[in-house]
Design an enzyme around this catalytic site. Structure first.
Site, PDB file in Angstrom:
ATOM      1  CG  ASN A   9      67.529  24.300  22.737  1.00  0.00           C
ATOM      2  OD1 ASN A   9      67.219  24.241  21.342  1.00  0.00           O
ATOM      3  ND2 ASN A   9      67.104  24.739  23.363  1.00  0.00           N
ATOM      4  CE  LYS A  11      70.062  26.393  25.074  1.00  0.00           C
ATOM      5  NZ  LYS A  11      71.094  26.472  26.470  1.00  0.00           N
ATOM      6  CG  HIS A  93      65.342  26.282  27.392  1.00  0.00           C
ATOM      7  ND1 HIS A  93      65.881  27.335  28.054  1.00  0.00           N
ATOM      8  CD2 HIS A  93      65.876  25.026  26.990  1.00  0.00           C
ATOM      9  CE1 HIS A  93      67.439  26.172  28.154  1.00  0.00           C
ATOM     10  NE2 HIS A  93      67.329  25.799  27.847  1.00  0.00           N
ATOM     11  CD  GLU A  95      68.921  29.184  26.977  1.00  0.00           C
ATOM     12  OE1 GLU A  95      69.500  29.470  27.664  1.00  0.00           O
ATOM     13  OE2 GLU A  95      68.457  29.219  26.034  1.00  0.00           O
ATOM     14  CD  GLU A 163      67.498  21.666  29.191  1.00  0.00           C
ATOM     15  OE1 GLU A 163      68.235  21.443  28.762  1.00  0.00           O
ATOM     16  OE2 GLU A 163      67.129  22.952  29.814  1.00  0.00           O
ATOM     17  N   GLY A 169      75.123  25.812  29.971  1.00  0.00           N
ATOM     18  CA  GLY A 169      76.179  26.740  29.191  1.00  0.00           C
ATOM     19  C   GLY A 169      76.963  26.995  30.491  1.00  0.00           C
ATOM     20  CB  SER A 209      77.422  21.198  31.460  1.00  0.00           C
ATOM     21  OG  SER A 209      77.129  23.008  32.164  1.00  0.00           O
TER      22      SER A 209
END
Length: 250
Positions: A9, A11, A93, A95, A163, A169, A209
């Protein structure tokens, strides 16, 4: 037997120059033993499809609107993604859930529209650090599964990505036991809702990660069928190490 999948991904990263990384990745894996997928920004979907035209690399959108079309400035429909050459779309997701206040109902509506357009869906679920520390992880996962997934799914058109939000991240990674607990729990829930056949056929990815140095250990965990990779998918050299680890896990 579920075929392993290494998904990247990108992003909000990537310009036309970064298509060279895709060329390098395809050259490094001309005949991969696992499925490969990259979700670039929408501006690169068509170009990436052309770049990977002689390779089995699949291209995905990072989101789509729940409506087929209409007055939704700045949004992208599932049919537009399909028309651009995408075969998959990532939905839910963290985010998107956080930055755009997307609910489970929103994700399920988008999933229905995407499936109707002929796209395969990657549904993301995961808990926050506060929920993990409060020992609410499995309750959160159960709620997201129940609310985000349409009623009619198959192992051919649906992938689930676990996730944990606190690991995306950040460099933090759950213990292998924590990853296994959640993946086994997801599998049990899928089998209970959709039947043993469908429940066992849906691939479960881990994301958060993932990098070449820890991929082998993660891929050895029960019910981990691959990874949804963020930053490490931007460079062919990094993503290639993860792909090799996944191939070794077969």
């Amino acid at each position: 037997m579920r075929r392993k999948l290494a998904a990247g991904n990108w992003k909000m990263n990537g310009l036309s120059a970064e298509l060279a990384e895709v060329e390098a990745l395809c050259a490094a894996h001309p005949d991969p033993k696992v499925d490969l997928l990259i979700a670039p920004p929408a501006t690169l979907i068509s170009s990436m499809v052309v770049t990977a035209s002689d390779h089995r690399l699949a291209v995905a959108g990072q989101d789509c609107h729940a409506e087929e079309s209409g007055a939704h400035t700045g949004d992208i429909s599932a049919q537009m993604l399909k028309d651009a050459g995408a075969s998959h779309v990532i939905l839910g997701h963290s985010e998107r859930r956080e930055d755009h206040n997307e609910s489970d109902d929103d994700v399920r509506s988008k999933a229905r529209t995407a499936l109707a357009a002929g796209l395969k869906i990657i549904i993301c679920i995961g808990e926050s650090l506060e929920e993990r520390e409060a020992a609410n992880t499995l309750d959160i996962i159960a709620g997201q599964l129940a609310g985000s997934l349409p009623d009619i799914l198959t192992g051919e058109n649906t992938i689930i990505a676990y996730e944990p939000i606190w690991a995306i991240g950040t460099g933090k990674v759950p213990t292998l036991g924590q990853i296994g607990e959640v993946h086994d729990f997801i599998r049990t829930k899928l089998e209970a809702r959709f039947g043993e056949g469908v429940g066992r056929s849906i691939r479960l990815l881990y994301g958060g990660s993932v990098k070449p140095s820890n991929a082998s250990d993660i891929f050895a965990v029960s019910n981990v069928d691959g990874a949804l990779v963020g930053g490490a998918s931007l460079k062919a050299s990094d993503f290639s190490g993860i792909i090799k680890a996944l191939e070794d896990a077969i």
